[in-house]
Write a protein that holds these residues in place. Sequence first.
Motif, PDB file in Angstrom:
ATOM      1  N   LYS A 129       0.954  -0.416  -4.392  1.00 13.98           N
ATOM      2  CA  LYS A 129       1.755   0.315  -3.416  1.00 13.98           C
ATOM      3  C   LYS A 129       2.627  -0.716  -2.717  1.00 13.98           C
ATOM      4  CE  LYS A 129      -2.070   3.062  -3.763  1.00 13.98           C
ATOM      5  NZ  LYS A 129      -3.394   2.647  -4.307  1.00 13.98           N
ATOM      6  N   TYR A 131       5.465  -1.770   0.121  1.00 14.75           N
ATOM      7  CA  TYR A 131       5.993  -1.379   1.431  1.00 14.75           C
ATOM      8  C   TYR A 131       7.011  -2.411   1.922  1.00 14.75           C
ATOM      9  CZ  TYR A 131       1.870   1.671   1.731  1.00 14.75           C
ATOM     10  OH  TYR A 131       0.911   2.621   1.493  1.00 14.75           O
ATOM     11  N   GLY A 180      -5.936   1.398  -0.004  1.00 13.31           N
ATOM     12  CA  GLY A 180      -5.365   2.400   0.884  1.00 13.31           C
ATOM     13  C   GLY A 180      -6.213   2.612   2.113  1.00 13.31           C
ATOM     14  N   ARG A 201       7.526   2.994   2.558  1.00 15.10           N
ATOM     15  CA  ARG A 201       6.948   2.775   1.222  1.00 15.10           C
ATOM     16  C   ARG A 201       8.025   2.972   0.167  1.00 15.10           C
ATOM     17  NH1 ARG A 201       1.227   5.249  -0.160  1.00 15.10           N
ATOM     18  NH2 ARG A 201       2.309   7.258  -0.224  1.00 15.10           N
ATOM     19  N   ILE A 204       5.090   3.409  -5.783  1.00 12.53           N
ATOM     20  CA  ILE A 204       3.676   3.601  -6.127  1.00 12.53           C
ATOM     21  C   ILE A 204       3.555   3.348  -7.621  1.00 12.53           C
ATOM     22  CG2 ILE A 204       1.732   5.202  -6.271  1.00 12.53           C
ATOM     23  CD1 ILE A 204       2.903   6.703  -3.906  1.00 12.53           C
TER      24      ILE A 204
END
Length: 237
Positions: A129, A131, A180, A201, A204
């Motif tokens: 993920k 960011y 997460g 974000r 993914i």
Amino acid sequence: MRLDKYLCESSDLTRSLARSALARGEITVNGEVVKRGTFVVREGDQVQWDGETLEIIGLRYIMLNKPAGYECSLKNSQHLPVMDLLDVDKRDRLHTVGRLDVDTTGLILITDDGQWTHRIISPRHRCDKVYLATLAEPLSEDAEERFAAGILLEGEDKVTLPAVLERVEERLARLTIQEGKYHQVRRMFAALGNHVTALHRERIGPVALDDDLQLGESRYLTPAEVSALAQADDTPA
């Protein structure tokens, strides 16, 4: 599939309303009025309600560019739910793939496919993920090394998995994590004595937020994107 179930799956009819529509003769299958909910709809049959053809919705896979101020949780909240941003049927069947907190913007995935969701968020499959974090203070000189070694978050007894930090500007950083935990990105920077003033974000797994989506806009994932997310990091940790 039973006709009454088909009606509920393909329209806004509840089971009781479907029975009423059947009793009134409003439902046809291949042009013939059918009043029995137990009638079996087979592949290729054309079901109509007052002349409108109905089709099973099927599984859906959506990317949304989440604005700040929207809540991913389905619990009662003072904030608006992200589902309100979608103009789709049967929204109550959908769920978010993981969550973003109220103040975080960017990529959120939404689906009604529970197995697909599990494949992405399962801690056994370390799905990246990514960011972009705007910070109150400049990054410390050893920030990259500390993130790579894992950060001990307040209230935790184990460090986070190794994370990749990229300096973009003095107070702007791109962070890739594979977990997460609750408010994890903000807590990681807080552990270094910094504060995240804005968080977005970008990606993914292999799927990045579509640049053409404005805040609050969404689109369906392509079949290739759905497949890529299901297969990302296919070797469990």
